[in-house]
Design an enzyme around this catalytic site. Structure first.
Site, PDB file in Angstrom:
ATOM      1  N   PRO A 263       0.793  -1.237   0.000  1.00 12.72           N
ATOM      2  CG  PRO A 263       0.030  -0.941   2.194  1.00 12.72           C
ATOM      3  CD  PRO A 263       0.810  -1.889   1.326  1.00 12.72           C
ATOM      4  CB  CYS A 264       3.181   2.757  -2.365  1.00 10.77           C
ATOM      5  SG  CYS A 264       2.402   2.342  -3.900  1.00 10.77           S
ATOM      6  CG  HIS A 265      -2.861   3.404  -1.473  1.00  9.76           C
ATOM      7  ND1 HIS A 265      -2.459   2.101  -1.713  1.00  9.76           N
ATOM      8  CD2 HIS A 265      -3.882   3.316  -0.588  1.00  9.76           C
ATOM      9  CE1 HIS A 265      -3.233   1.270  -1.032  1.00  9.76           C
ATOM     10  NE2 HIS A 265      -4.098   1.980  -0.324  1.00  9.76           N
TER      11      HIS A 265
END
Length: 298
Positions: A263-265
Site C-alpha cells: 500500500p504505497c498509497h
DNA sequence: ACTATGCCCTTAA
DNA sequence: TTAAGGGCATAGT
C-alpha cells in the site's frame, strides 16, 4: 458530522460497474482538485460534470460505500493531518472498530517473500511471469504473477500508453524474464485483491517482492500499515533504520511494483499532503477514499 | 545525476 | 495567516 444520512428505502442499485463508476469518481476528484478554492457544493459539482446529483450520490455509494461529501472529507489535507497526528483511520466512523485486533480483520492479508538477490541481479533471468488485464475499482488493471505469488500490479490509462504502457512498465523491471498472457488468471486474482469481502486471514494473498535490500525493507514496512491508515516518508525512514533517508524512502516507495497490494498509497508528506504517486495522484486519492469506505462499512 | 522528502526562507495575496 | 515556490541537506540507485 461525517456520515450523512444515507437514503433509506432507496431504489435498487444498479449492478456493480467498476469501470464506469471509477470514471465518474475520477472526474469528481479531478474537478475538486482544480476547484477546491471555490469550495464547490455537491450540486455545483454535479452541474459542472453534467451528471444528475442523485446519480452522483448513488455512484459514490455503490463504489465506496460513502456519500460524495464523506468521501471528499476523507481525503482532505486536514483530515490526513489529524490521522497522522493520532494514528487514526481516515474516517471517524472507523474508530469504534478499534486500533488493533478487530480492525485488522478488514485488511487485505498478505504473505510475502523476497526473491533471491541472484534472480534480482539477473534482472529476472530465469523467472517466468504470467500476466493479464482485468477491471478494478481504480480502472483497468494489469496483474502480473509468478508461481510464488503476485509480482506486480499496474494500471492501464489512455494517457500513459494504455495496456501496452502498463505492460511495458512491468516488463522493463525484469527485462530478462519470460512473460505469458492469461486474462482469466488475472481476473481471478483481481477479484481476490480488490473485493474486501474476499479478504480472509486464513486465505492470505501470496506476493513476491523483487528489489534491492533497501527497497524490500521499505516495501515490507508498507505492508504493516493497516487499511485506512497512513504514515509519512520520514516515519517510514525511521522504521527501516535510516531516519534521515526520507527522500530515498520516497524513491523506493515509488519503485514498488505491486501497487495497492503493497500500500504505497498510504504514505503522505509530513504535512498531510499527497506528494506523489506513480499511477497518478487522482488514483492515490481514490484509493484512500475507497479505503475509508471499507472501514466505514466494517 | 537522478528522486513520490523535509525544512527554512521569501513573497504575495 | 496562508499558499506557493526557491534553495539546500540528505541517502540510495
Amino acid at each position: 458530522m461525517l456520515h450523512e444520512p444515507i437514503r433509506d428505502g432507496a431504489p435498487a442499485l444498479r449492478p456493480l460497474d467498476p469501470p464506469a463508476d471509477y470514471a465518474l469518481v475520477r472526474a469528481v476528484i479531478e474537478f475538486i482538485s482544480q476547484e477546491y478554492r471555490a469550495q464547490p457544493s455537491l450540486a455545483e459539482i454535479a452541474r459542472a460534470l453534467r451528471v444528475p446529483e442523485a446519480e452522483l450520490c448513488e455512484t459514490f455509494r455503490r463504489w465506496s460505500g460513502l456519500t460524495p461529501k464523506a468521501f471528499l472529507q476523507a481525503v482532505t489535507i486536514d483530515h490526513a493531518r489529524r490521522l497522522l497526528a493520532e494514528g487514526l483511520p481516515l474516517l471517524d466512523a472507523a474508530m469504534e472498530v478499534g486500533l488493533s485486533g478487530p480492525s485488522r480483520l478488514h485488511d487485505l492479508f498478505v504473505k510475502h517473500e523476497a526473491v533471491s538477490p541472484g534472480s534480482w541481479k539477473a534482472r529476472g533471468q530465469g523467472l517466468s511471469f504470467a500476466y493479464g488485464f482485468s477491471a478494478s475499482p481504480f480502472g483497468r488493471a494489469l496483474v502480473l504473477w509468478t508461481d510464488k505469488g503476485i509480482a506486480g500490479i499496474a494500471f492501464s490509462d489512455e494517457a500513459h500508453g494504455g495496456d501496452e504502457g502498463a505492460l511495458e512498465d512491468m516488463t522493463r523491471r525484469w527485462p530478462a524474464g519470460r512473460f505469458a498472457r492469461d486474462d482469466e488468471g488475472a481476473a481471478a486474482r483481481a477479484a481476490a485483491i480488490f473485493d474486501p469481502a474476499a479478504w480472509r486471514p486464513e486465505r492470505p494473498l501470496r506476493i513476491v517482492l523483487i528489489g534491492t535490500d533497501f527497497e524490500v525493507r521499505v516495501w515490507e514496512a508498507l505492508l504493516s500499515i493497516p487499511t485506512g491508515h497512513a504514515t509519512t516518508y520520514s516515519a517510514l525512514a525511521s522504521r527501516v533504520g535510516a531516519p534521515k533517508a526520507a527522500r530515498a524512502v520516497g524513491a523506493a516507495v515509488g519503485r514498488n511494483p505491486i501497487s495497492f497490494v503493497v500500500p504505497c498509497h498510504r504514505v503522505v508528506g509530513k504535512g498531510g499532503a499527497l506528494t506523489g504517486y506513480h499511477w497518478g495522484l487522482t488514483r492515490k486519492r481514490a484509493m484512500l477514499g475507497w479505503e475509508a469506505g471499507v472501514l466505514a462499512r466494517a
